[in-house]
Design an enzyme around this catalytic site. Structure first.
Site, PDB file in Angstrom:
ATOM      1  N   GLU A  36      24.604  33.007  13.154  1.00 24.84           N
ATOM      2  CA  GLU A  36      23.597  34.044  13.387  1.00 24.84           C
ATOM      3  C   GLU A  36      22.383  33.829  12.486  1.00 24.84           C
ATOM      4  O   GLU A  36      21.239  34.009  12.898  1.00 24.84           O
ATOM      5  CB  GLU A  36      24.194  35.436  13.121  1.00 24.84           C
ATOM      6  CG  GLU A  36      25.164  35.875  14.195  1.00 24.84           C
ATOM      7  CD  GLU A  36      26.002  37.062  13.757  1.00 24.84           C
ATOM      8  OE1 GLU A  36      25.788  38.156  14.302  1.00 24.84           O
ATOM      9  OE2 GLU A  36      26.847  36.904  12.850  1.00 24.84           O
ATOM     10  N   TYR A  37      22.692  33.417  11.249  1.00 26.51           N
ATOM     11  CA  TYR A  37      21.615  33.145  10.294  1.00 26.51           C
ATOM     12  C   TYR A  37      20.719  32.021  10.833  1.00 26.51           C
ATOM     13  O   TYR A  37      19.496  32.132  10.864  1.00 26.51           O
ATOM     14  CB  TYR A  37      22.222  32.757   8.946  1.00 26.51           C
ATOM     15  CG  TYR A  37      21.202  32.500   7.864  1.00 26.51           C
ATOM     16  CD1 TYR A  37      20.770  33.521   7.023  1.00 26.51           C
ATOM     17  CD2 TYR A  37      20.660  31.222   7.679  1.00 26.51           C
ATOM     18  CE1 TYR A  37      19.833  33.297   6.036  1.00 26.51           C
ATOM     19  CE2 TYR A  37      19.723  30.980   6.697  1.00 26.51           C
ATOM     20  CZ  TYR A  37      19.314  32.019   5.874  1.00 26.51           C
ATOM     21  OH  TYR A  37      18.378  31.780   4.899  1.00 26.51           O
ATOM     22  N   GLU A 115      24.442  37.114 -24.243  1.00 29.69           N
ATOM     23  CA  GLU A 115      24.387  36.414 -22.947  1.00 29.69           C
ATOM     24  C   GLU A 115      24.847  34.986 -23.138  1.00 29.69           C
ATOM     25  O   GLU A 115      24.645  34.420 -24.213  1.00 29.69           O
ATOM     26  CB  GLU A 115      22.928  36.336 -22.437  1.00 29.69           C
ATOM     27  CG  GLU A 115      22.328  37.662 -22.085  1.00 29.69           C
ATOM     28  CD  GLU A 115      20.799  37.564 -21.958  1.00 29.69           C
ATOM     29  OE1 GLU A 115      20.275  36.443 -21.797  1.00 29.69           O
ATOM     30  OE2 GLU A 115      20.159  38.614 -22.030  1.00 29.69           O
ATOM     31  N   LYS A 117      24.508  31.096 -23.138  1.00 29.64           N
ATOM     32  CA  LYS A 117      23.354  30.206 -23.229  1.00 29.64           C
ATOM     33  C   LYS A 117      23.580  29.094 -22.211  1.00 29.64           C
ATOM     34  O   LYS A 117      24.384  28.193 -22.417  1.00 29.64           O
ATOM     35  CB  LYS A 117      23.236  29.639 -24.641  1.00 29.64           C
ATOM     36  CG  LYS A 117      21.999  28.808 -24.849  1.00 29.64           C
ATOM     37  CD  LYS A 117      21.784  28.552 -26.331  1.00 29.64           C
ATOM     38  CE  LYS A 117      20.569  27.691 -26.586  1.00 29.64           C
ATOM     39  NZ  LYS A 117      20.690  26.349 -26.047  1.00 29.64           N
ATOM     40  N   ASP A 119      23.172  25.907 -19.999  1.00 33.98           N
ATOM     41  CA  ASP A 119      22.646  24.571 -20.265  1.00 33.98           C
ATOM     42  C   ASP A 119      21.897  24.064 -19.034  1.00 33.98           C
ATOM     43  O   ASP A 119      22.439  23.359 -18.197  1.00 33.98           O
ATOM     44  CB  ASP A 119      23.815  23.639 -20.594  1.00 33.98           C
ATOM     45  CG  ASP A 119      23.389  22.516 -21.498  1.00 33.98           C
ATOM     46  OD1 ASP A 119      22.198  22.454 -21.855  1.00 33.98           O
ATOM     47  OD2 ASP A 119      24.251  21.687 -21.838  1.00 33.98           O
ATOM     48  N   GLU A 191      16.658  30.218 -16.050  1.00 33.36           N
ATOM     49  CA  GLU A 191      17.224  28.900 -16.295  1.00 33.36           C
ATOM     50  C   GLU A 191      17.702  28.345 -14.959  1.00 33.36           C
ATOM     51  O   GLU A 191      18.431  29.018 -14.232  1.00 33.36           O
ATOM     52  CB  GLU A 191      18.405  29.085 -17.265  1.00 33.36           C
ATOM     53  CG  GLU A 191      18.821  27.860 -17.991  1.00 33.36           C
ATOM     54  CD  GLU A 191      17.945  27.535 -19.205  1.00 33.36           C
ATOM     55  OE1 GLU A 191      16.950  28.254 -19.461  1.00 33.36           O
ATOM     56  OE2 GLU A 191      18.249  26.542 -19.870  1.00 33.36           O
ATOM     57  N   TYR A 243      16.592  35.846 -17.220  1.00 28.66           N
ATOM     58  CA  TYR A 243      17.002  36.684 -18.353  1.00 28.66           C
ATOM     59  C   TYR A 243      15.855  37.304 -19.136  1.00 28.66           C
ATOM     60  O   TYR A 243      16.104  37.968 -20.130  1.00 28.66           O
ATOM     61  CB  TYR A 243      17.902  35.887 -19.297  1.00 28.66           C
ATOM     62  CG  TYR A 243      17.328  34.533 -19.693  1.00 28.66           C
ATOM     63  CD1 TYR A 243      17.794  33.374 -19.096  1.00 28.66           C
ATOM     64  CD2 TYR A 243      16.313  34.437 -20.631  1.00 28.66           C
ATOM     65  CE1 TYR A 243      17.269  32.141 -19.424  1.00 28.66           C
ATOM     66  CE2 TYR A 243      15.779  33.207 -20.973  1.00 28.66           C
ATOM     67  CZ  TYR A 243      16.264  32.062 -20.366  1.00 28.66           C
ATOM     68  OH  TYR A 243      15.733  30.844 -20.689  1.00 28.66           O
ATOM     69  N   LYS A 330      26.155  29.057 -31.451  1.00 23.79           N
ATOM     70  CA  LYS A 330      26.705  27.902 -30.761  1.00 23.79           C
ATOM     71  C   LYS A 330      28.229  27.928 -30.691  1.00 23.79           C
ATOM     72  O   LYS A 330      28.896  28.379 -31.617  1.00 23.79           O
ATOM     73  CB  LYS A 330      26.255  26.616 -31.483  1.00 23.79           C
ATOM     74  CG  LYS A 330      24.772  26.354 -31.405  1.00 23.79           C
ATOM     75  CD  LYS A 330      24.356  26.182 -29.979  1.00 23.79           C
ATOM     76  CE  LYS A 330      23.261  25.252 -29.685  1.00 23.79           C
ATOM     77  NZ  LYS A 330      23.212  23.924 -29.984  1.00 23.79           N
ATOM     78  N   CYS A 424      40.121  -7.256  -6.667  1.00 22.39           N
ATOM     79  CA  CYS A 424      40.746  -5.938  -6.762  1.00 22.39           C
ATOM     80  C   CYS A 424      41.843  -5.987  -7.824  1.00 22.39           C
ATOM     81  O   CYS A 424      42.678  -6.895  -7.803  1.00 22.39           O
ATOM     82  CB  CYS A 424      41.321  -5.555  -5.402  1.00 22.39           C
ATOM     83  SG  CYS A 424      42.414  -4.139  -5.470  1.00 22.39           S
ATOM     84  N   CYS A 427      45.404  -5.741  -5.577  1.00 25.96           N
ATOM     85  CA  CYS A 427      45.857  -6.759  -4.622  1.00 25.96           C
ATOM     86  C   CYS A 427      45.238  -8.133  -4.895  1.00 25.96           C
ATOM     87  O   CYS A 427      45.590  -9.107  -4.240  1.00 25.96           O
ATOM     88  CB  CYS A 427      45.567  -6.320  -3.193  1.00 25.96           C
ATOM     89  SG  CYS A 427      43.808  -6.342  -2.809  1.00 25.96           S
ATOM     90  N   CYS A 442      37.188  -2.802  -2.554  1.00 27.07           N
ATOM     91  CA  CYS A 442      38.255  -3.708  -2.142  1.00 27.07           C
ATOM     92  C   CYS A 442      38.335  -3.509  -0.638  1.00 27.07           C
ATOM     93  O   CYS A 442      38.606  -2.407  -0.170  1.00 27.07           O
ATOM     94  CB  CYS A 442      39.579  -3.314  -2.793  1.00 27.07           C
ATOM     95  SG  CYS A 442      40.971  -4.138  -2.016  1.00 27.07           S
ATOM     96  N   CYS A 447      45.617  -3.605   1.175  1.00 29.21           N
ATOM     97  CA  CYS A 447      45.780  -3.404  -0.272  1.00 29.21           C
ATOM     98  C   CYS A 447      46.762  -2.243  -0.494  1.00 29.21           C
ATOM     99  O   CYS A 447      46.526  -1.137  -0.013  1.00 29.21           O
ATOM    100  CB  CYS A 447      44.440  -3.087  -0.922  1.00 29.21           C
ATOM    101  SG  CYS A 447      44.564  -2.614  -2.662  1.00 29.21           S
TER     102      CYS A 447
HETATM  103  S1  IVH Z   1      16.388  33.466 -24.536  1.00 31.85           S
HETATM  104  C1  IVH Z   1      12.568  34.015 -26.755  1.00 31.85           C
HETATM  105  N1  IVH Z   1      18.554  33.490 -23.070  1.00 31.85           N
HETATM  106  O1  IVH Z   1      18.157  28.072 -24.379  1.00 31.85           O
HETATM  107  C2  IVH Z   1      13.643  33.826 -25.778  1.00 31.85           C
HETATM  108  N2  IVH Z   1      17.555  31.390 -23.566  1.00 31.85           N
HETATM  109  O2  IVH Z   1      17.192  26.844 -27.191  1.00 31.85           O
HETATM  110  C3  IVH Z   1      14.341  32.544 -25.957  1.00 31.85           C
HETATM  111  N3  IVH Z   1      18.703  29.488 -22.578  1.00 31.85           N
HETATM  112  O3  IVH Z   1      14.846  27.122 -24.031  1.00 31.85           O
HETATM  113  C4  IVH Z   1      15.243  32.190 -24.898  1.00 31.85           C
HETATM  114  N4  IVH Z   1      20.264  30.636 -21.558  1.00 31.85           N
HETATM  115  O4  IVH Z   1      16.161  27.371 -21.923  1.00 31.85           O
HETATM  116  C5  IVH Z   1      17.612  32.727 -23.650  1.00 31.85           C
HETATM  117  N5  IVH Z   1      20.480  33.654 -21.765  1.00 31.85           N
HETATM  118  C6  IVH Z   1      19.518  32.903 -22.332  1.00 31.85           C
HETATM  119  C7  IVH Z   1      19.490  31.510 -22.215  1.00 31.85           C
HETATM  120  C8  IVH Z   1      18.493  30.783 -22.847  1.00 31.85           C
HETATM  121  C9  IVH Z   1      19.774  29.442 -21.793  1.00 31.85           C
HETATM  122  C10 IVH Z   1      17.954  28.303 -23.038  1.00 31.85           C
HETATM  123  C11 IVH Z   1      16.477  28.391 -22.831  1.00 31.85           C
HETATM  124  C12 IVH Z   1      15.876  28.035 -24.157  1.00 31.85           C
HETATM  125  C13 IVH Z   1      17.006  27.477 -24.915  1.00 31.85           C
HETATM  126  C14 IVH Z   1      16.859  27.856 -26.361  1.00 31.85           C
END
Ligand code: IVH
Length: 690
Positions: A36-37, A115, A117, A119, A191, A243, A330, A424, A427, A442, A447
């Site tokens: 449908e979409y 929150e 962080k 990557d 992000e 965020y 961290k 391989c 074999c 292979c 094999c």
């Molecule tokens: S806040 C002033 N919140 O982490 C606000 N950053 O090393 C600073 N990142 O460059 C960022 N998740 O790309 C914030 N929930 C989150 C995040 C976040 C990932 C990244 C962001 C930033 C890096 C900081």
């Protein structure tokens, strides 16, 4: 349709598509079928093709297909896009608190938002009157690159806010009690990243088609966002979490918690967050997050602790590029170094050879790691990874650990460069390389390792689902020479099984019963089970919808196959090649003889939007009751079918009436489907075939 009606329909379609897109991608709760979409999307494209002047940048059709840019234009951020300072343990977090408390005593009463962080890559999204107009990378924090066209391809990125509301009128699906106020101007920070499961799927798909797999989600996301051609970005499973509000007009939330709620109410995807009243509570929550970090669907390297009061945050100011009001807490590192003892090579089901690292065992985040993926032979060469090197190894979430690269400074001179195998490892037959692919194969169909992998795949739950036939038994059957291909499973005798170690009467009978039972499985399962490169469950299900049995599929041309959405030239070629290989033709003959020959009784679908008989070739013979000769020809052609005079292997259906001629005999000889005029009508009306 009048101009006004057309315009009305256009707006309606856009609203619906935005709404269902949001339900599907952000909420994960689709309310309509993909079909449908797609239909709505097709209709919208039609209208926009007719009236290109009505195309707007926020139209759902604009997520893909914008022309490649020449290079990226620089964009000035409305406020500096700052980074974060790091804390590696609770003590460092407390030290941060002491520092900022000294600067401002209000910190003593502060509450915090926690929150993950993520990557990924920071992006800055600009909205004017609720329309996404520009998006940029972080760049140096002041000037970013304009990647608007690429960002538009991200399904979770709202092209228009608020999303999630079908109409202006409040309804039960509306996101908040009252309709949120949309500022004239809003700049949001988020992000962009690739989920771990999507990353795995992407690599599996690439592996299946012999293409180069990606090394890690972050680099893939970053490479995808910086593509000059947005249609490439569109093929990558990028997603987004927002965020922060960077700038905006009108009244904006004054807390971080409020910002997340506000962004969510506008339809932005936001990270899961928690609010705590004290730093002690933050620190104990951190310990729980460390435990649960594998449950997060994306790569993270820590949490972000944010003072909830945004006023206080901004009053605390910035040191260098790091705001004082937030800190990255961290997680313990998941990247370690260890010694690469050797490089092993796996042989996959399709014969593809993949290197893996044999490591000096090392603990990464509570798990002992002895092996890690090395992706492909090019990766080893590109990174100049040598046997004996110290290597960086990373483990993220539940994915297989991977080697990042060597520690060159730790070399002592005894490390040996690695050369890919020319034969391989199982074999010993020479390996081959296909043009345009990075993988080595292979190609020896006999094999034993491939045979084992093929059988394992054939009997798997998502394929022929032969219960009780595990890898151990598969290996026994191959070792004893009882099966040379998967069709041999169906001629296994009780006496054969009883010869195997660990087999008694009951076990043998159960296994034979399970093998018999698998004969009644669907055509889609059998196609999946064949293990054609690039043909997984989804493609197999599509094929089974278009081709009623393996015979018709075997006769399909590249052109027929490519007509199906989701099947490109690589997969089409793999299918054609598979059915042309003499060994496979033999296996098919054996399967048919053993009665493993499902015929699909489901709708014969045509590519969305196409006519019901598109792609089908008909021959008519004999006198029909309801049609003249010319009439039936016209009827078939009007519905997209082709009519030819003589029956060949390319004929899909022979329509017979009274007193048919030799064409019927020919059809029967070739195994072409013979139908009456009623069936022809049904094909057109309901797509039904049986
Ligand atoms: S806040 C002033 N919140 O982490 C606000 N950053 O090393 C600073 N990142 O460059 C960022 N998740 O790309 C914030 N929930 C989150 C995040 C976040 C990932 C990244 C962001 C930033 C890096 C900081």
């Amino acid at each position: 349709m009048s101009e006004t009606d057309l315009r009305k329909r256009l707006n309606e379609l856009r609203r619906e598509l935005h709404y269902h897109n949001y339900l599907y991608f952000v909420k994960n709760e689709p309310k309509i079928s993909d079909y449908e979409y797609d239909q709505m999307m097709i209709e919208l494209r039609h209208i926009e093709a007719e009236r290109p002047d009505w195309v707007t940048p926020d139209s759902p059709t604009q997520r893909i297909g914008a022309p490649p840019a020449e290079g990226f234009v620089k964009v000035r951020h409305p406020a500096p896009i700052l980074s974060l300072s790091n804390a590696f343990d609770a003590q460092e977090v407390r030290a941060w608190f002491e520092r900022i408390y000294k600067l401002d005593p209000r910190v003593a009463r502060a509450d915090y938002v926690l929150e993950p962080k993520i990557d990924g890559l920071t992006v800055v999204l600009h909205y004017r009157q609720g329309v996404f107009v520009q998006g940029a990378t972080r760049g140096d924090g002041y000037l970013g690159e304009d990647i608007t066209a690429n960002l538009r391809t991200i399904r979770t990125l709202p092209l228009r806010i608020p999303v999630g509301q079908k109409t202006g009128i409040r309804n039960e699906e509306s996101l908040s009690e009252s309709r949120p106020l949309i500022p004239d101007y809003l700049v949001v920070r988020g992000e962009v990243f690739i989920r771990l499961d999507d990353f795995e799927k992407l690599n599996q798909k690439l592996e299946a088609t012999g293409e180069r797999t990606y090394v890690n989600p972050r680099n893939t996301a970053s490479g995808s966002l910086r593509q000059l051609d947005p249609s490439i970005t569109a093929q990558r499973p990028l997603t987004l979490l927002c965020y922060a509000i960077v700038a905006g007009e009108g009244e904006l939330p004054d807390t971080q918690w409020g910002s997340l709620a506000y962004l969510r109410s506008l339809g932005f995807p936001v990270p899961q967050a928690e609010r705590y009243a004290s730093l002690d509570a933050v620190i104990s929550a951190y310990s729980q997050w460390v435990e649960r970090r594998d449950e997060l669907p994306y790569e993270t390297d820590g949490l972000v602790v944010k003072i909830n009061d945004l006023r206080l945050q901004s009053d605390l100011g910035v040191v260098g590029r790091e705001p004082r009001g937030s800190i990255a807490f961290k997680f313990p590192a998941r990247e370690v170094t260890t010694r690469l003892l050797d490089i092993g090579v796996n042989v996959g089901r399709t014969g593809v050879l993949t290197p893996y690292a044999i490591l000096e065992p090392v603990e990464i985040g509570g798990v002992t790691v002895k092996q890690a993926t090395l992706h492909n032979f090019d990766f080893i060469a590109d990174k100049d990874i040598r046997v004996g090197d110290r290597v960086h190894v990373k483990r993220a979430g539940d994915v297989i650990p991977y080697v990042i690269g060597p520690v060159r400074s730790a070399r002592t001179g005894v490390e040996r460069p690695y050369l890919p195998p020319q034969t391989c490892p199982v074999c010993r037959e020479p390996v081959e390389h296909y043009e345009g692919e990075v993988a080595w194969y292979c190609v020896n169909t006999a094999c034993p390792e491939q045979l084992i992998r093929n059988l394992e795949h054939f009997v798997a739950r998502h394929a022929m689902d032969i219960v009780g036939l595990g890898i151990k038994i598969v290996e026994q059957l191959v070792a004893e020479g009882l099966v040379g291909d998967f069709a041999d499973l169906y001629t296994l005798r009780r006496a054969d099984l009883l010869k195997l170690e660990g087999f008694a009467d009951k076990k043998a009978d159960n296994l034979l019963a399970a093998i018999q039972e698998s004969k009644s499985h669907s055509l889609a399962r059998l196609i999946t089970a064949l293990g054609i490169r690039g043909v997984g469950e989804v493609v197999a299900a599509d094929l089974a919808r278009f081709f009623p049995d393996l015979d018709t599929l075997a006769k399909a041309t590249m052109e027929d196959l490519e007509r199906i959405e989701g099947i490109g030239p690589n997969i089409a070629q793999a299918i054609v090649d598979w059915f042309n290989r003499p060994a496979n033709v033999r296996v098919l003959g054996k399967l048919r003889a053993a009665g493993v020959w499902p015929r699909e009784k489901i709708a014969l679908e045509k590519p969305a939007g196409a006519l019901p008989l598109a792609g089908l070739t008909f021959v008519v013979t004999g006198t029909l009751a309801g049609f003249t000769r010319e009439g039936v020809k016209q009827f078939i052609q009007e519905h997209g079918g082709k009519v030819t005079d003589s029956v060949s292997s390319k004929t899909d259906f022979v329509v017979v009436g009274e007193n048919p001629g030799s064409k019927l005999t020919k059809a029967q000889e070739l195994g072409v489907q013979v139908i009456g005029e009623d069936r022809l009508r049904r094909l057109v009306e309901s797509g039904e075939i049986g």
